[in-house]
Design a protein around this motif. Structure first.
Motif, PDB file in Angstrom:
ATOM      1  N   VAL A   1       0.675  -1.251  -0.376  1.00  0.00           N
ATOM      2  CA  VAL A   1       0.020   0.021   0.064  1.00  0.00           C
ATOM      3  C   VAL A   1       0.729   1.256   0.087  1.00  0.00           C
ATOM      4  CG1 VAL A   1      -1.766   1.199   1.149  1.00  0.00           C
ATOM      5  CG2 VAL A   1      -1.982  -1.280   1.309  1.00  0.00           C
ATOM      6  N   ALA A   2       1.918   1.121   0.821  1.00  0.00           N
ATOM      7  CA  ALA A   2       2.680   2.341   0.857  1.00  0.00           C
ATOM      8  C   ALA A   2       3.476   2.591  -0.557  1.00  0.00           C
ATOM      9  CB  ALA A   2       3.916   2.200   1.893  1.00  0.00           C
ATOM     10  N   LEU A   3       3.860   1.676  -1.013  1.00  0.00           N
ATOM     11  CA  LEU A   3       4.686   1.891  -2.622  1.00  0.00           C
ATOM     12  C   LEU A   3       3.591   2.353  -3.517  1.00  0.00           C
ATOM     13  CD1 LEU A   3       6.964   1.468  -4.608  1.00  0.00           C
ATOM     14  CD2 LEU A   3       5.861  -1.036  -4.892  1.00  0.00           C
ATOM     15  N   ILE A   4       2.414   1.824  -3.508  1.00  0.00           N
ATOM     16  CA  ILE A   4       1.381   2.354  -4.582  1.00  0.00           C
ATOM     17  C   ILE A   4       0.984   3.762  -4.130  1.00  0.00           C
ATOM     18  CG2 ILE A   4      -1.095   2.142  -5.291  1.00  0.00           C
ATOM     19  CD1 ILE A   4      -0.719  -1.120  -4.551  1.00  0.00           C
ATOM     20  N   ARG A   5       0.706   4.131  -2.799  1.00  0.00           N
ATOM     21  CA  ARG A   5       0.469   5.658  -2.721  1.00  0.00           C
ATOM     22  C   ARG A   5       1.641   6.216  -3.088  1.00  0.00           C
ATOM     23  NH1 ARG A   5      -2.667   4.739   3.183  1.00  0.00           N
ATOM     24  NH2 ARG A   5      -4.563   4.144   2.529  1.00  0.00           N
ATOM     25  N   TYR A   6       2.811   5.832  -2.826  1.00  0.00           N
ATOM     26  CA  TYR A   6       3.920   6.725  -3.100  1.00  0.00           C
ATOM     27  C   TYR A   6       4.065   7.121  -4.688  1.00  0.00           C
ATOM     28  CZ  TYR A   6       8.690   8.820  -2.745  1.00  0.00           C
ATOM     29  OH  TYR A   6       9.618   9.782  -3.041  1.00  0.00           O
ATOM     30  N   LEU A   7       3.972   6.008  -5.345  1.00  0.00           N
ATOM     31  CA  LEU A   7       3.948   6.113  -6.651  1.00  0.00           C
ATOM     32  C   LEU A   7       2.858   7.043  -7.438  1.00  0.00           C
ATOM     33  CD1 LEU A   7       4.770   2.471  -7.915  1.00  0.00           C
ATOM     34  CD2 LEU A   7       6.502   4.588  -7.595  1.00  0.00           C
ATOM     35  N   GLU A   8       1.803   7.127  -6.625  1.00  0.00           N
ATOM     36  CA  GLU A   8       0.619   7.913  -7.282  1.00  0.00           C
ATOM     37  C   GLU A   8       0.757   9.104  -6.751  1.00  0.00           C
ATOM     38  OE1 GLU A   8      -2.797   5.932  -5.580  1.00  0.00           O
ATOM     39  OE2 GLU A   8      -2.583   4.595  -7.034  1.00  0.00           O
ATOM     40  N   ARG A   9       1.226   9.567  -5.479  1.00  0.00           N
ATOM     41  CA  ARG A   9       1.151  10.903  -4.989  1.00  0.00           C
ATOM     42  C   ARG A   9       2.404  11.558  -4.823  1.00  0.00           C
ATOM     43  NH1 ARG A   9      -3.146   9.379  -0.012  1.00  0.00           N
ATOM     44  NH2 ARG A   9      -4.554   8.116  -1.193  1.00  0.00           N
ATOM     45  N   HIS A  10       3.622  10.979  -4.568  1.00  0.00           N
ATOM     46  CA  HIS A  10       4.877  11.682  -4.112  1.00  0.00           C
ATOM     47  C   HIS A  10       6.015  11.338  -4.790  1.00  0.00           C
ATOM     48  CE1 HIS A  10       2.430  12.194  -0.431  1.00  0.00           C
ATOM     49  NE2 HIS A  10       2.127  11.058  -0.331  1.00  0.00           N
ATOM     50  N   ILE A  11       6.150  10.319  -5.808  1.00  0.00           N
ATOM     51  CA  ILE A  11       7.318  10.494  -6.928  1.00  0.00           C
ATOM     52  C   ILE A  11       7.365  11.640  -7.495  1.00  0.00           C
ATOM     53  CG2 ILE A  11       6.165   9.417  -8.714  1.00  0.00           C
ATOM     54  CD1 ILE A  11       8.343   7.196  -8.739  1.00  0.00           C
ATOM     55  N   GLU A  12       8.743  11.906  -7.909  1.00  0.00           N
ATOM     56  CA  GLU A  12       9.152  13.105  -8.593  1.00  0.00           C
ATOM     57  C   GLU A  12       8.625  12.889 -10.050  1.00  0.00           C
ATOM     58  OE1 GLU A  12      10.768  15.991  -7.718  1.00  0.00           O
ATOM     59  OE2 GLU A  12      10.345  15.339  -5.659  1.00  0.00           O
ATOM     60  N   PRO A  13       8.253  13.897 -10.721  1.00  0.00           N
ATOM     61  CA  PRO A  13       7.534  13.761 -12.081  1.00  0.00           C
ATOM     62  C   PRO A  13       8.911  13.528 -13.169  1.00  0.00           C
ATOM     63  CG  PRO A  13       7.877  16.037 -11.465  1.00  0.00           C
ATOM     64  CD  PRO A  13       8.061  15.260 -10.227  1.00  0.00           C
ATOM     65  N   ALA A  14       8.310  13.052 -14.240  1.00  0.00           N
ATOM     66  CA  ALA A  14       9.088  13.019 -15.380  1.00  0.00           C
ATOM     67  C   ALA A  14      10.426  12.232 -15.282  1.00  0.00           C
ATOM     68  CB  ALA A  14       9.342  14.294 -16.118  1.00  0.00           C
ATOM     69  N   LEU A  15      10.303  10.887 -14.617  1.00  0.00           N
ATOM     70  CA  LEU A  15      11.608  10.183 -14.541  1.00  0.00           C
ATOM     71  C   LEU A  15      11.471   9.235 -15.475  1.00  0.00           C
ATOM     72  CD1 LEU A  15      11.132   9.304 -10.656  1.00  0.00           C
ATOM     73  CD2 LEU A  15      12.712  10.824 -11.563  1.00  0.00           C
ATOM     74  N   PRO A  16      12.760   8.954 -16.118  1.00  0.00           N
ATOM     75  CA  PRO A  16      12.778   8.181 -17.336  1.00  0.00           C
ATOM     76  C   PRO A  16      12.517   6.626 -17.190  1.00  0.00           C
ATOM     77  CG  PRO A  16      15.119   8.602 -16.274  1.00  0.00           C
ATOM     78  CD  PRO A  16      14.028   9.268 -15.647  1.00  0.00           C
ATOM     79  N   GLU A  17      11.930   6.005 -18.234  1.00  0.00           N
ATOM     80  CA  GLU A  17      11.707   4.862 -18.125  1.00  0.00           C
ATOM     81  C   GLU A  17      12.752   3.778 -18.430  1.00  0.00           C
ATOM     82  OE1 GLU A  17       8.519   3.243 -17.500  1.00  0.00           O
ATOM     83  OE2 GLU A  17       7.575   5.413 -17.154  1.00  0.00           O
ATOM     84  N   PRO A  18      12.810   2.489 -17.897  1.00  0.00           N
ATOM     85  CA  PRO A  18      13.968   1.651 -18.073  1.00  0.00           C
ATOM     86  C   PRO A  18      13.906   1.276 -19.670  1.00  0.00           C
ATOM     87  CG  PRO A  18      12.285   0.687 -16.847  1.00  0.00           C
ATOM     88  CD  PRO A  18      11.883   2.141 -16.921  1.00  0.00           C
ATOM     89  N   PRO A  19      15.169   0.858 -20.007  1.00  0.00           N
ATOM     90  CA  PRO A  19      15.202   0.526 -21.614  1.00  0.00           C
ATOM     91  C   PRO A  19      14.344  -0.847 -21.642  1.00  0.00           C
ATOM     92  CG  PRO A  19      17.372   0.047 -20.406  1.00  0.00           C
ATOM     93  CD  PRO A  19      16.563   0.987 -19.582  1.00  0.00           C
ATOM     94  N   ALA A  20      13.988  -1.379 -22.554  1.00  0.00           N
ATOM     95  CA  ALA A  20      13.178  -2.595 -22.813  1.00  0.00           C
ATOM     96  C   ALA A  20      14.116  -3.707 -22.415  1.00  0.00           C
ATOM     97  CB  ALA A  20      13.171  -2.871 -24.527  1.00  0.00           C
ATOM     98  N   ASN A  21      13.396  -4.607 -21.899  1.00  0.00           N
ATOM     99  CA  ASN A  21      13.980  -5.917 -21.378  1.00  0.00           C
ATOM    100  C   ASN A  21      15.384  -5.466 -20.306  1.00  0.00           C
ATOM    101  OD1 ASN A  21      12.070  -7.256 -23.103  1.00  0.00           O
ATOM    102  ND2 ASN A  21      13.685  -6.980 -24.487  1.00  0.00           N
ATOM    103  N   ALA A  22      15.323  -4.424 -19.510  1.00  0.00           N
ATOM    104  CA  ALA A  22      16.263  -4.095 -18.619  1.00  0.00           C
ATOM    105  C   ALA A  22      15.964  -4.811 -17.329  1.00  0.00           C
ATOM    106  CB  ALA A  22      16.438  -2.689 -18.317  1.00  0.00           C
ATOM    107  N   THR A  23      16.889  -5.886 -16.988  1.00  0.00           N
ATOM    108  CA  THR A  23      16.787  -6.674 -15.735  1.00  0.00           C
ATOM    109  C   THR A  23      18.182  -7.123 -15.248  1.00  0.00           C
ATOM    110  OG1 THR A  23      16.202  -8.851 -17.002  1.00  0.00           O
ATOM    111  CG2 THR A  23      14.420  -7.495 -16.506  1.00  0.00           C
ATOM    112  N   GLY A  24      18.249  -7.510 -14.090  1.00  0.00           N
ATOM    113  CA  GLY A  24      19.457  -8.325 -13.886  1.00  0.00           C
ATOM    114  C   GLY A  24      20.257  -7.395 -12.963  1.00  0.00           C
ATOM    115  N   TRP A  25      19.939  -6.221 -12.752  1.00  0.00           N
ATOM    116  CA  TRP A  25      20.524  -5.540 -11.671  1.00  0.00           C
ATOM    117  C   TRP A  25      20.322  -5.882 -10.097  1.00  0.00           C
ATOM    118  CZ3 TRP A  25      18.394  -1.693 -15.186  1.00  0.00           C
ATOM    119  CH2 TRP A  25      19.451  -1.327 -16.254  1.00  0.00           C
ATOM    120  N   ARG A  26      21.364  -6.283  -9.309  1.00  0.00           N
ATOM    121  CA  ARG A  26      21.054  -6.693  -8.206  1.00  0.00           C
ATOM    122  C   ARG A  26      21.028  -5.756  -7.083  1.00  0.00           C
ATOM    123  NH1 ARG A  26      18.621 -10.397  -4.853  1.00  0.00           N
ATOM    124  NH2 ARG A  26      19.795 -10.546  -3.048  1.00  0.00           N
ATOM    125  N   HIS A  27      21.849  -4.591  -7.000  1.00  0.00           N
ATOM    126  CA  HIS A  27      21.661  -3.454  -6.323  1.00  0.00           C
ATOM    127  C   HIS A  27      21.693  -2.115  -6.969  1.00  0.00           C
ATOM    128  CE1 HIS A  27      23.011  -5.936  -2.833  1.00  0.00           C
ATOM    129  NE2 HIS A  27      23.662  -6.708  -3.383  1.00  0.00           N
TER     130      HIS A  27
END
Length: 286
Positions: free
Chosen positions: A5-31
């Motif tokens: 619930v905290a994550l969903i509310r943060y993404l809806e209300r408090h996250i900074e605007p205009a953040l870039p999207e990850p590239p397609a199929n970007a996975t595998g970062w551990r940290h």
């Protein structure tokens, strides 16, 4: 990362605007490691290449910014051009977001908020830079690009110990945040080194006093030496957007949610240098 619930509310209300999207199929970062960056030399890239990556691939989010109190529009130019000169091998680069490999286990994401929106209001300063980077890390975690649910924070002058991410892996799940031991490595200016040692002793005496008084707040509050659990980060609405003290206020809120772990082991090494980047703290005090 689970959609609490905290994550969903943060993404809806408090996250900074205009953040870039990850590239397609970007996975595998551990940290993920977030670094605010202002008026730093291109040699920073060499230090970033030396980051430890023995516990899996690391995504370094470099938040390039400039406060509007500095009228020099060229202050970040050398580092920006050094990054742009490297061939982006992971995704199509834009003026404000560039993802490139630094090492076999380390990728750098340049998040250039100066280019995106111009100079940052001085009153928001490094707090906004840290929040922008951590919000971006949280967004990419939510999208499945980053496996571990801890957001690590440091500064451009920091050298992390070889076991840094191994210690992050061992942090208890119930903890809200962690702080890491630190020391200042000597530089070429002996007077600056002496002043830095005195200031560092003052920091240690302060925390020892809190410890002696059995205070639950007996820990250092340095943005260069902390990590925060992602869900706890959401619950306190992220880094405060302040020109200084953002680390202190974040940890003050996190300590009310759970344990602030004092990690034991090798120190994060910080550069002994005077600094104009923040209104108070180590650099101005020195």
């Amino acid at each position: 990362m689970e959609d609490s619930v905290a994550l969903i509310r943060y993404l809806e209300r408090h996250i900074e605007p205009a953040l870039p999207e990850p590239p397609a199929n970007a996975t595998g970062w551990r940290h993920v490691l977030v670094i605010p960056c202002y008026d730093e030399a291109p040699a920073l890239l060499d230090r970033l290449q030396a980051l430890p990556s023995t516990s899996g691939r690391v995504l370094v989010i470099l938040v390039l910014n400039r406060p509007d109190s500095n009228g020099d529009a060229q202050v970040n130019r050398a580092l920006r051009e050094a990054i742009h000169a490297r061939t982006p091998a992971i995704s199509t680069a834009t003026a404000t977001s560039r993802l490139l490999p630094l090492d076999a286990g380390i990728d750098l994401l340049l998040h250039d908020v100066e280019v995106t929106g111009g100079p940052t209001p001085a009153a928001l300063g490094v707090g906004l830079a840290r929040k922008s980077g951590c919000d971006l890390a949280l967004k990419w975690m939510h999208q499945g690009c980053i496996e571990h649910d801890w957001i690590c924070s440091t500064d451009a002058d920091a050298q992390l110990p070889a076991d840094y991410f191994s210690r992050v892996e061992q942090l208890p799940r119930e903890a809200a945040a962690a702080v890491f031991p630190f020391l200042h490595r000597p530089g070429p200016d002996t007077l600056c080194n002496a002043a830095t040692i005195l200031y560092e002793l003052r920091l240690h005496h302060y925390v020892l006093g809190l410890e002696y008084a059995r205070s639950p707040y007996a820990y250092h509050t340095l943005g260069s030496c902390l990590a925060v659990q992602a869900d706890a980060y959401c619950k306190v609405r992220g880094f405060p957007r302040r020109a200084g003290g953002e680390d202190f206020y974040l940890l003050n809120k996190l300590a009310k949610l759970g344990t602030v772990v004092r990690s034991r082991g090798l120190c994060i090494e910080l550069e002994s240098r005077p600094s104009h980047r923040v209104p108070f703290g180590t650099g101005p005090a020195v």
